[in-house]
Design a protein around this motif. Structure first.
Motif, PDB file in Angstrom:
ATOM      1  N   HIS A  83      -1.251  13.803  -6.060  1.00  0.00           N
ATOM      2  CA  HIS A  83      -2.267  12.776  -5.819  1.00  0.00           C
ATOM      3  C   HIS A  83      -2.511  12.544  -4.326  1.00  0.00           C
ATOM      4  N   ASP A  84      -1.968  13.438  -3.464  1.00  0.00           N
ATOM      5  CA  ASP A  84      -2.154  13.303  -2.012  1.00  0.00           C
ATOM      6  C   ASP A  84      -1.687  11.943  -1.506  1.00  0.00           C
ATOM      7  N   LEU A  85      -0.539  11.499  -1.987  1.00  0.00           N
ATOM      8  CA  LEU A  85      -0.009  10.195  -1.611  1.00  0.00           C
ATOM      9  C   LEU A  85       1.391  10.319  -1.000  1.00  0.00           C
ATOM     10  N   ALA A  86       1.739  11.512  -0.543  1.00  0.00           N
ATOM     11  CA  ALA A  86       3.090  11.727  -0.005  1.00  0.00           C
ATOM     12  C   ALA A  86       3.277  10.966   1.294  1.00  0.00           C
ATOM     13  N   GLY A  87       4.523  10.547   1.540  1.00  0.00           N
ATOM     14  CA  GLY A  87       4.868   9.849   2.775  1.00  0.00           C
ATOM     15  C   GLY A  87       6.140  10.430   3.357  1.00  0.00           C
ATOM     16  N   LEU A  92       9.143   5.840  -0.963  1.00  0.00           N
ATOM     17  CA  LEU A  92       7.832   5.516  -1.528  1.00  0.00           C
ATOM     18  C   LEU A  92       7.571   4.045  -1.246  1.00  0.00           C
ATOM     19  N   LEU A  93       6.510   3.773  -0.507  1.00  0.00           N
ATOM     20  CA  LEU A  93       6.162   2.407  -0.119  1.00  0.00           C
ATOM     21  C   LEU A  93       4.883   2.005  -0.829  1.00  0.00           C
ATOM     22  N   MET A  94       4.966   0.954  -1.634  1.00  0.00           N
ATOM     23  CA  MET A  94       3.801   0.442  -2.374  1.00  0.00           C
ATOM     24  C   MET A  94       3.421  -0.925  -1.811  1.00  0.00           C
ATOM     25  N   ARG A  95       2.118  -1.138  -1.688  1.00  0.00           N
ATOM     26  CA  ARG A  95       1.635  -2.420  -1.142  1.00  0.00           C
ATOM     27  C   ARG A  95       0.393  -2.852  -1.897  1.00  0.00           C
ATOM     28  N   ARG A  96       0.310  -4.141  -2.172  1.00  0.00           N
ATOM     29  CA  ARG A  96      -0.836  -4.705  -2.899  1.00  0.00           C
ATOM     30  C   ARG A  96      -1.307  -5.943  -2.149  1.00  0.00           C
ATOM     31  N   VAL A  97      -2.607  -6.025  -1.946  1.00  0.00           N
ATOM     32  CA  VAL A  97      -3.216  -7.162  -1.252  1.00  0.00           C
ATOM     33  C   VAL A  97      -4.252  -7.790  -2.172  1.00  0.00           C
ATOM     34  N   ILE A  98      -4.149  -9.111  -2.388  1.00  0.00           N
ATOM     35  CA  ILE A  98      -5.113  -9.866  -3.193  1.00  0.00           C
ATOM     36  C   ILE A  98      -5.808 -10.864  -2.273  1.00  0.00           C
ATOM     37  N   ARG A 103     -10.739 -10.119  -4.580  1.00  0.00           N
ATOM     38  CA  ARG A 103     -10.759  -8.686  -4.324  1.00  0.00           C
ATOM     39  C   ARG A 103      -9.343  -8.162  -4.141  1.00  0.00           C
ATOM     40  N   SER A 104      -9.076  -6.981  -4.701  1.00  0.00           N
ATOM     41  CA  SER A 104      -7.731  -6.424  -4.679  1.00  0.00           C
ATOM     42  C   SER A 104      -7.749  -5.038  -4.055  1.00  0.00           C
ATOM     43  N   ARG A 105      -6.701  -4.735  -3.282  1.00  0.00           N
ATOM     44  CA  ARG A 105      -6.541  -3.407  -2.691  1.00  0.00           C
ATOM     45  C   ARG A 105      -5.103  -2.958  -2.872  1.00  0.00           C
ATOM     46  N   GLY A 106      -4.936  -1.647  -3.104  1.00  0.00           N
ATOM     47  CA  GLY A 106      -3.612  -1.099  -3.285  1.00  0.00           C
ATOM     48  C   GLY A 106      -3.372   0.071  -2.344  1.00  0.00           C
ATOM     49  N   PHE A 107      -2.111   0.261  -1.955  1.00  0.00           N
ATOM     50  CA  PHE A 107      -1.757   1.341  -1.039  1.00  0.00           C
ATOM     51  C   PHE A 107      -0.427   1.948  -1.479  1.00  0.00           C
ATOM     52  N   ILE A 108      -0.321   3.269  -1.333  1.00  0.00           N
ATOM     53  CA  ILE A 108       0.926   3.992  -1.559  1.00  0.00           C
ATOM     54  C   ILE A 108       1.187   4.855  -0.340  1.00  0.00           C
ATOM     55  N   ASN A 109       2.289   4.591   0.339  1.00  0.00           N
ATOM     56  CA  ASN A 109       2.646   5.312   1.571  1.00  0.00           C
ATOM     57  C   ASN A 109       1.517   5.272   2.599  1.00  0.00           C
ATOM     58  N   GLY A 110       0.833   4.135   2.663  1.00  0.00           N
ATOM     59  CA  GLY A 110      -0.245   3.972   3.632  1.00  0.00           C
ATOM     60  C   GLY A 110      -1.582   4.529   3.196  1.00  0.00           C
ATOM     61  N   HIS A 111      -1.628   5.229   2.060  1.00  0.00           N
ATOM     62  CA  HIS A 111      -2.877   5.780   1.543  1.00  0.00           C
ATOM     63  C   HIS A 111      -3.483   4.798   0.540  1.00  0.00           C
ATOM     64  N   VAL A 112      -4.798   4.688   0.552  1.00  0.00           N
ATOM     65  CA  VAL A 112      -5.474   3.832  -0.420  1.00  0.00           C
ATOM     66  C   VAL A 112      -5.219   4.372  -1.822  1.00  0.00           C
ATOM     67  N   ALA A 113      -4.817   3.508  -2.738  1.00  0.00           N
ATOM     68  CA  ALA A 113      -4.494   3.915  -4.104  1.00  0.00           C
ATOM     69  C   ALA A 113      -5.230   3.035  -5.093  1.00  0.00           C
ATOM     70  N   THR A 114      -5.566   3.610  -6.239  1.00  0.00           N
ATOM     71  CA  THR A 114      -6.222   2.852  -7.290  1.00  0.00           C
ATOM     72  C   THR A 114      -5.181   2.060  -8.072  1.00  0.00           C
ATOM     73  N   LEU A 115      -5.677   1.130  -8.876  1.00  0.00           N
ATOM     74  CA  LEU A 115      -4.782   0.314  -9.692  1.00  0.00           C
ATOM     75  C   LEU A 115      -4.024   1.186 -10.685  1.00  0.00           C
ATOM     76  N   SER A 116      -4.699   2.186 -11.238  1.00  0.00           N
ATOM     77  CA  SER A 116      -4.035   3.066 -12.196  1.00  0.00           C
ATOM     78  C   SER A 116      -2.954   3.902 -11.520  1.00  0.00           C
ATOM     79  N   GLN A 117      -3.167   4.301 -10.252  1.00  0.00           N
ATOM     80  CA  GLN A 117      -2.140   5.051  -9.536  1.00  0.00           C
ATOM     81  C   GLN A 117      -0.928   4.184  -9.244  1.00  0.00           C
ATOM     82  N   LEU A 118      -1.153   2.922  -8.878  1.00  0.00           N
ATOM     83  CA  LEU A 118      -0.037   2.004  -8.695  1.00  0.00           C
ATOM     84  C   LEU A 118       0.751   1.870  -9.995  1.00  0.00           C
ATOM     85  N   ARG A 119       0.021   1.782 -11.108  1.00  0.00           N
ATOM     86  CA  ARG A 119       0.680   1.603 -12.401  1.00  0.00           C
ATOM     87  C   ARG A 119       1.467   2.859 -12.787  1.00  0.00           C
TER      88      ARG A 119
END
Length: 396
Positions: A83-87, A92-98, A103-119
């Motif tokens: 998924h091109d989310l390697a760090g 593995l660093l996950m971050r969620r901002v509400i 409005r919601s934003r998600g990140f995995i290893n500094g890369h923008v991630a969708t809600l389904s990818q976080l899940r």
């Protein structure tokens, strides 16, 4: 393993940093102490739905970060790579901002991630057990992984998964070609025509600057010849030429050096200038002798330039970029040619399918697909092989 949990402006929490040591960690407290808030924050960063109500009053946004140690988790590393989310390795660093606006934003290893990818990532990392909740054991992929690990076939299952993905890629290429055969044929025809037309010019990367320089010289040949002749006459021909006058000055000063030695330095400079002027006159005379009016060659060069300009305008590139345009067209034609028919693509698909199903070339026996009998949707590819794999139980 969960290494740390960071919470900012979440519900009633202003700021909280938790670090977890290896082993068993227990958070205790009275009812209402806020234990469930920590769990809610963790579930949010793991992809659960969240609303603006979770943002602490007066704050602009809530933010939750969770850092996991994933060393030894090849499945997680493979998922991040796919998924091109390697760090960083093993992290593995996950971050969620509400936002307060919802409005919601998600990140995995500094890369923008969708809600389904976080899940998806969260399902591989964390189990949250509540009353009547045993989530891992209720998920079919987790059941298969446990069973393959119990049978000692995790590596074989991973290899089969890789072969299955290769077969799926070939299959998808064939399906895409079948669905877009007319478009591919039209593209190939257009590219072939473009390549033939550009190739017919026989334009090399070095020819364009050479042609423009030659055209400029031929177009201004008369002025160049006239100016070079005038220059030679003014510098070296006639009694009042620059070279004659400089020679006279050098000779006169040379006869006076014995009266004042300080003139020697000046005389040396003038002598150097005289030599340079002689060299310049010689070069200018030689240059003028090589120039000639050649209307025929001028017409040939102009015709060549016109053909190149016409092609460049047609394909909307700079004239000097036409060779690169030809290379790009040929490369695309080659790519199209690798699957120039449904039959060719089907043969490539069948070859990948044969390797995947264990015909001996892959080094994986039919029975080595894992004790779980996993299907194609779960990386196993048994169903896709149409009986090519045999299910077998493995005793511990």
């Amino acid at each position: 393993m969960l290494r740390s949990l960071s919470i900012r402006d979440f519900v009633i929490v202003d700021r909280l940093e938790l670090e977890f040591a290896p082993g068993f960690t227990v958070l205790t407290g009275e009812t209402g102490a806020g234990k469930s808030i920590l769990i809610d924050a963790l579930t949010m960063v793991l992809g659960e739905r969240a609303e603006a109500i979770v943002v602490r009053g007066g704050a602009e946004r809530a933010e939750v970060s969770a850092e996991f140690d994933v060393r030894g988790r090849e499945d997680v590393a493979c998922w991040m790579k796919e998924h091109d989310l390697a760090g960083d390795d093993g992290t593995l660093l996950m971050r969620r901002v509400i936002e307060a606006t919802g409005r919601s934003r998600g990140f995995i290893n500094g890369h923008v991630a969708t809600l389904s990818q976080l899940r998806e990532a969260g399902e591989q990392l964390v189990d949250i057990h509540g009353q009547h909740q045993h989530q891992s054991l209720l998920r079919a992929p987790a059941q298969r992984e446990l069973l393959d690990a119990y049978g000692g076939l995790a590596d074989a299952a991973a290899q089969v998964a890789s072969l299955y993905r290769a077969w799926q890629q070939r299959r998808d290429s064939r399906i895409a070609f079948e669905a877009n055969a007319a478009a591919f044929a039209a593209e190939r025809e257009q590219l072939e025509w473009q390549a033939r037309e550009i190739a017919a010019l026989k334009l090399t990367a070095d020819e364009w600057p050479e042609l423009t320089a030659e055209h400029s010289r031929l177009a201004h040949a008369a002025s160049l010849i006239e100016s070079s002749q005038l220059g030679v006459e003014a510098l070296a021909e006639g009694e009042n030429s620059s070279l004659s006058r400089l020679n006279a000055i050098v000779a006169r000063l040379g006869s006076l050096v014995e009266h004042d030695p300080k003139l020697r330095e000046i005389l040396d400079a003038l002598e150097s200038a005289r030599i340079q002027l002689q060299d310049g006159v010689h070069a200018l005379r030689h240059y003028g002798e090589r120039l000639e009016l050649d209307p025929q060659r001028l017409r040939e060069v102009e015709s060549r330039l016109d053909a190149i300009h016409t092609a460049a305008r047609k394909y909307r590139v700079a004239p000097e970029d036409l060779p690169a345009k030809l290379e790009a067209a040929n490369a695309r034609l080659q790519a199209l040619g690798e699957g120039d028919s449904v039959e060719a693509l089907r043969r490539m698909e069948d070859a990948a399918h044969a390797v995947e199903c264990g015909d001996g070339s892959s080094g994986i026996r039919a029975g080595d697909r894992g004790v779980s009998g996993r299907g194609p949707q779960e990386h196993g590819a048994a169903a896709a092989c149409q009986g090519g794999f045999r299910r077998r139980a493995v005793a511990p």
